[in-house]
Design an enzyme around this catalytic site. Structure first.
Site, PDB file in Angstrom:
ATOM      1  N   SER A   1      13.624  21.587 -17.078  1.00  0.00           N
ATOM      2  CA  SER A   1      12.452  22.400 -17.389  1.00  0.00           C
ATOM      3  C   SER A   1      12.885  23.629 -18.168  1.00  0.00           C
ATOM      4  O   SER A   1      13.994  24.134 -17.999  1.00  0.00           O
ATOM      5  CB  SER A   1      11.774  22.805 -16.078  1.00  0.00           C
ATOM      6  OG  SER A   1      10.995  23.971 -16.244  1.00  0.00           O
TER       7      SER A   1
ATOM      8  N   HIS B   1       0.827  -1.214   0.000  1.00  0.00           N
ATOM      9  CA  HIS B   1       0.000   0.000   0.000  1.00  0.00           C
ATOM     10  C   HIS B   1       0.865   1.270   0.000  1.00  0.00           C
ATOM     11  O   HIS B   1       0.434   2.304   0.492  1.00  0.00           O
ATOM     12  CB  HIS B   1      -0.954   0.037   1.193  1.00  0.00           C
ATOM     13  CG  HIS B   1      -1.752  -1.215   1.385  1.00  0.00           C
ATOM     14  ND1 HIS B   1      -3.001  -1.403   0.856  1.00  0.00           N
ATOM     15  CD2 HIS B   1      -1.458  -2.378   2.048  1.00  0.00           C
ATOM     16  CE1 HIS B   1      -3.460  -2.614   1.196  1.00  0.00           C
ATOM     17  NE2 HIS B   1      -2.535  -3.226   1.908  1.00  0.00           N
TER      18      HIS B   1
END
Lengths: 511, 511, 511, 511
Positions: free
Chosen positions: B285, B164
């Site tokens: 970026s 999980h």
């Protein structure tokens, strides 16, 4: 046009972005992650966005007007056949590289002040999609017109109507074609809804968090013809629901029309013989000289599945992506253009197929006349009306009669071939021969239908007329959307000219 | 190479097929239904099939050897960069057109005696897919090797194991990577199964009903390297389950590996800091100078969805298609190559990413050491073993202890920071400090694991060794598949030479 | 309530439909083709449709008012827990069977005069979907409210903003949550569009061709609360685009929100530690006592894929179905309810999760403060503004600085730990310490952002306020839709009462 | 059977897991995340796994034999109609709760020593799937038998063979049905491959990292009838590729057979009239008394799409899930059972439909005789063989002839109705009337076909015979798989008895 080495001397490295921060990019990775192949579609939008952004920066005095003018001038010079370099990753860096190569890094390097590839690409996709949606709208209207012409022509032509591909009741061919029209018309309304959610401006959202410069997002949106700004900066760069909606729209429309394509395939079989496809849209076999295959509707059917594949891909791709931008989004664009292209072309050619389809009204009528079972409901209704049986009782008696006739005539029996005695016995009433004839008359059966949306020829004609007006409205809608785009282009061009003019007379830095 | 007008004088019409039976084909329809763009991939197979067919016809004396020799000679001359004409529909007609243009219609027009495009294309796709499956097998083995090298290197490196996405128990990095290896290895076994169902020969099935000529399908199959004949003629031309199985294989493999791609993205976040991706596979970026983004695994993730889209498209396309051949099948081929290409390239580059991934064993160990909750199960096991509590009782007491610690330490507490008094109270037993230390020792926890498939470093090393042998077997399998293809090529070439030689010495018509 | 044998003595056969025309239906086939299990959802709508139809028939004097009154009275008596018989196929025949068993075949057998199961089921699905769409709208608004409360609370809380799951720039938590709000709000607008295309009345279209009786479709539509009639009779019974649109709507909304679910899973990991999920929505492990797993968002994620599966199923099912009704359509309804149920429940519970989510603003702020790379863009912007570098030049210099710092500090370096000398050398300018401090201040960075849609706390607060108004409008929309349904129920009830009253005083057959 | 309060006094809290570590679980969340509804299918496997695990623990002396005996005894008492409590989350905790309620926490609380729900559920799903795969295998063999019986019966019955749903060449009905047999037979081979990858044992993998106790995974695997252990503990609990492969298998098989379903729908139309479906599998209309609709194949077609939906859902769900267990996996199980159930039932009922289908060999033969175009290839072959035209030349001439005839006879023309003069002119050769007759004779055309896989009646008979042997082999395979499971059950039972016997005589703790 590709940039030669001598033109880009100011660039210290081949790649204006990558090499300062990171080492050498693998060429396999460059190829694997590249979007150049699909970015061609975005080029004109990217140029427009850069222009609008620079105009806005200059108007806000964030950018010196002289520099702004230089950039705008350089952007104008980008040729239509601009050849993009794969090593520069994408259209955004290619355009920046071109501008810098033209006017130097001091000026050209300012073009991306306060914006990012993330907001720029989201904006460019929306602008390119706007145009694709208009093309799709035109394809839809084109097919609607074809359907309407044929519906009008065959408003009174009787054919068997089917449920479960079993003959049910007589209808008119015009009525049948109108069913497809009406279904397609709802897809047109979906398209308009989708356009409204597409025509929102992400530019100014930056990489994810807008910018510290005092930009005016509304002005940029106006210059690019958007209805308004897509506000939240994280949402603006990371949402693609407008794109998945467009892919859904293609899937819905293609799926709706695949039913028509299937019917053309059925109607043109030897077994149905209701229509013949034009040679223009058929092929023969390399081995069997007699073949005439309705291949265009087959390809239509296949492409419907492929567009659904695009939808599955795009939705699956978006699932569980954390905000904001992830490069997965780049790949979604492939599925978007793939779906739009398929839908635009397929619907347009299906329109041609419909226009050229030769219907055999004789064969259709013959099918109706040779199958009295198509009038079983009429017979039951008659028993209700004339003999006051309850409908269910009448239905049951006619059912028994059909069963009797079918079992005695290997499935091809005609009700009126049963002896009057048998008829009376099973139906429990005696129907005069002349009344029987009226019950089994297709034209009368259709004329009895008076409710709106019935296959009654009179109502079909009225429906065709009403739908012609609907098409006119659609055309007005399309014109209005196109005008919005054209006007924004003029606005952008005139604003650019103002800046260029002003830029030539001044040299002060705006901020 | 494109055929110039002068070379094709014998053709009375541009299109050798269409115009006898049908009128003019619409150019839009030609473009819409064309497969030329994807047929390039089939060219060499189509040439081989024509050769094998002609050899068989000559051997069976159905075709004169001289004519057969001419055809074989013409086929040999087809250049690698053969430029196909779109107006000839597909690769099949282009090849026939070329042969006829070379040797005339009297001889060249015999090439398609007793076969059809329908069986030919099914055969060609299977041949091209064979090669793609071998490429995919190689990509898989390449990635398996990368995983194995890293597993061996990090067989004893401790890291948190997750369920999980919450830390569960300590494992070893080598063990974690082996989990992906084992999953991928099952995909390899699927690939072999798929290959066997692919390598069957449809040729000789004709358009749908084989042929009245006394052909030898086994011989043609042998010359083309197939394991056997795909018998039933209707099945042979209309089934594509081998193709959808291959697309499923790609989807399964990519989906399995998308989990590894996701983990690379997680591990290279600042928050996990378990690994650093090589600059080769990262981008920065355009706006944020500090960014280093793991874009290759992102694209991998996206392409996984796209391959699922191909599967949806292909399955949806096949649904409810009546036998036998329908042109829908042509479009399925697009999805097949799309999926295969994506899988081959993606898995290969993911292998490179794994090879170059820099794991931070220090950060992983630090994560384990700073989180004693990872040893809660060890503590419970200790209570069972030393204090004879039932497991569920022990589990409950440790659960309460964790709850107590977590609530007092804003979620980041360490169990051993609880006072001995609290520990004893909640656990109901007193554990000496030196024993506590042993319970929370990651190396010991891992060494305690003795069952096969445990993260124990010793077992991981053994597992790595065993899997090296598995890879060797895979490589032998791949070699054997490749040898089968190579040998058939030699067989075909030598049979063609025999015919050509014989053909030069004789002129008698075989049948 | 199930009908006992004595009540249905008038029925000569168990099955009021099948046995007149056809022999015995196989019980396996009955089970295989049955829809009883999903028809429960349609019961009240089917009763209403029968009532409206009968009222209309009586008003048009097609049906005797006395009989109409009897039918209406029988329909009223159908209990809420009406137990349907599987052997009667579906809800339609069960209701007819019940009415006939109550009032006899002479009266009850008139109920289906002029209508069919085909138009009735299409109408009933649309009525049931209307109500589900309203429930979905309420779930969406509920979640929007939860998001807005949290956005308002955390409008000024700083957190790292991400692209590619790498930290990019500081944002505010409120801003991040608003991104999800805005995305969800577009789904609300899609829902309203979908409602309008759903709320159209097919009743009166008959089996496929309407009826020969002079019915009034507009009146039936009015009595059932539809906005208008879905005209074309073939289209009315065979189209399910309203249903696939609703499934798409569920898919789009769930997919959008799965990104939030994924973020909750990430934020509640030990590695992020940005939030803690309430115990109410978490589970532990049966083996590992320490575990706290965010299982509700995991299930949300899974159900998103399942809803996409419903969309694939439904679209694939419709592809190439010839007009008009085919039983395939029955199965589509399963996917419709499956998708609607999943979306309604999932979105509602996600709202609860959001409401109870405990954000750790300290950890978020700590993440920002400990990672100066988040301010690399601010530093570049500073160089542009104060030192008149071009943006691209500034970006490159800061990139180099980051690279230098990262390589010297194992990826976790802070820019300000670099020596002033190094800073000056790489940046090419010297920045005073006090200015550096301002550049790296998160609050200032956010305050500098003045454009609409920025994460600036002031703008976030304004956005929250504006969106509160948007929610009010949504609530008004929902109320208006509900009112429309309520009013039609009253209209239907009062019209039924009129007929029943009139019926008691007269006995003339209408037609 | 549900446990009453008095039986579970030893449990301090309602929920044996949740409340020690975490606070109260929301009832909405419990319902949302529950698997009780699908866990019923796993109950017997979960009981067996617990038994095998406990036996192994006792044999390894990890667990005291007395306690082991108590647990085994309690497990035996779980009734077939065991009522599970939703608040206990799942089958695993219900079984543990039951055992503890029977024998107390001291003994019962030991049952989960060294294992977890994660490995247990993976094991149980594989065991349940084994049985479903056997059921599917039986359905496939059942349908294969039906197809074979009909193929044998109609091995010499002539019918038109189709491509593009246009008549191509005559085939035999037996041959056509064998095409479906062969396609289905490949699905059987896929099933066997899938079984082998399913029948591997995850038990002992623990939550993710196996256990510190010295367990014997091979022994547990043997007791449960697995072929071997699924080694890697992380892989064992987190992989579901066996399940997605099974769903793919269902999709592939259903998709293949949907083509047969479609053909049944076509053949039973009035237009084709090639077959009549048994009343057992047909329905009529509530409005149209004559209708007989082939609804079973329609539902088959629809369920094919739904199974593809399950595949999309399952694949999409797995994409990008980090290791190891995530609760998303629980939801995948729904899609698994949904797909298996649909495939098992659908294929079985399709077998019944095929068995009862009444073919009209007269209508099929009439279709062939009335359509000489079906022999165009025969005519072209004749020209090649007798007149030494090249095949392409012959093809072109016949193509022109067909075009001529078709244009003069509204598409239904017969070649032999053309005047001998026209025939000679267009074909360029004169064919004697008696030879023409032979060319157009369907039986001769089929007899000419001598290649393996041809529709020649003689070859069809041989093929049927060969396939009967293939079915025998399949049945032997199924028996062998069933035997493996039965034997393991006996082994488990006898080992349990040994432990229980030993347990009664001793009390020493094993470890």
């Amino acid at each position: 046009m590709s940039i030669t080495a001598s033109e880009s001397v100011e660039l210290k490295e081949k790649d204006i972005l990558h090499s300062s921060r990171l080492g050498v990019f693998s060429s396999d990775a460059a190829e694997y992650t590249a979007s150049i192949d699909i970015d061609v579609k975005l080029l004109s939008s990217v140029v427009a966005i850069n222009s609008a952004h620079v105009i806005m920066l200059a108007e806000r005095k964030i950018l010196d007007r002289k520099i702004a003018g230089q950039i705008l001038n350089a952007l104008k010079q980008i040729p239509n056949d601009f050849e993009m370099k794969a090593e520069l990753e994408d259209v955004h860096m290619n355009v920046e590289d071109y501008v810098i190569s033209k006017i130097g890094n001091d000026s050209g390097g300012m073009m991306n002040l306060g914006k990012s590839r993330n907001d720029q690409v989201a904006t460019a996709i929306r602008m390119a999609l706007r145009e694709d949606l208009i093309l799709l709208a035109k394809s839809i209207v084109k097919l609607e017109k074809s359907l309407l012409v044929q519906s009008g022509k065959y408003s009174a032509s009787v054919m068997p109507g089917y449920t479960h591909l079993q003959r049910g009741q007589p209808v008119t061919l015009g009525h049948h074609l109108l069913a497809h029209f009406d279904s397609l018309d709802r897809d047109f309304s979906r398209l308009v809804d989708c356009y409204l959610r597409t025509n929102l401006s992400p530019i100014g959202a930056g990489a994810l968090s807008s910018t510290g410069f005092d930009i005016d997002r509304d002005r940029a949106a106006e210059l690019l013809g958007f209805d308004s700004v897509l506000e939240n900066s994280l949402d603006a760069v990371s949402s693609r629901d407008f794109a998945t909606e467009a892919i859904y729209l293609c899937t819905q429309t293609m799926t709706d029309l695949s039913r028509l394509a299937e019917e053309i395939i059925l109607w043109t079989t030897r077994e149905f013989s209701f229509a013949e496809i034009s040679d223009e849209f058929a092929s023969t076999s390399s081995m069997m000289p007699q073949k005439k295959n309705a291949i265009v509707p087959e390809i239509f059917r296949a492409k419907t599945s492929q567009v659904l594949g695009d939808l599955t891909a795009a939705m699956g791709l978006m699932k569980s992506l954390p905000l904001s931008y992830n490069l997965d989004l780049q790949e979604l664009t492939r599925n978007l253009w793939s779906a739009m292209d398929k839908a635009i072309v397929s619907i347009s050619i299906l329109s041609d197929v419909i226009s050229e389809l030769k219907f055999s009204v004789d064969n259709m009528m013959e099918a109706v006349k040779s199958d009295e079972f198509l009038f079983a409901t009429e017979l039951a209704d008659y028993l209700v009306e004339k003999h006051h049986l309850s409908f269910r009782e009448a239905h049951n008696r006619v059912g028994k009669l059909v069963r009797h006739v079918a079992s005695n005539n290997s499935g091809r029996g005609q009700i009126t071939t049963a002896s009057p005695k048998v008829l009376s016995e099973i139906l429990g009433v005696t129907i005069p021969a002349e009344e029987l004839k009226l019950i089994f008359d297709p034209k009368l059966a259709l004329q009895r239908r008076s409710a709106v949306g019935s296959p009654n020829p009179r109502l079909v004609k009225e429906a065709v007329k009403k739908r012609r007006e609907s098409i006119s409205k659609h055309e007005a809608t399309i014109n209005s959307l196109e005008d919005g785009i054209s006007e924004s282009r003029e606005l952008l061009s005139s604003a650019a000219n103002s800046i260029e003019k002003l830029g030539k007379g001044t040299g002060s830095l705006g901020r």
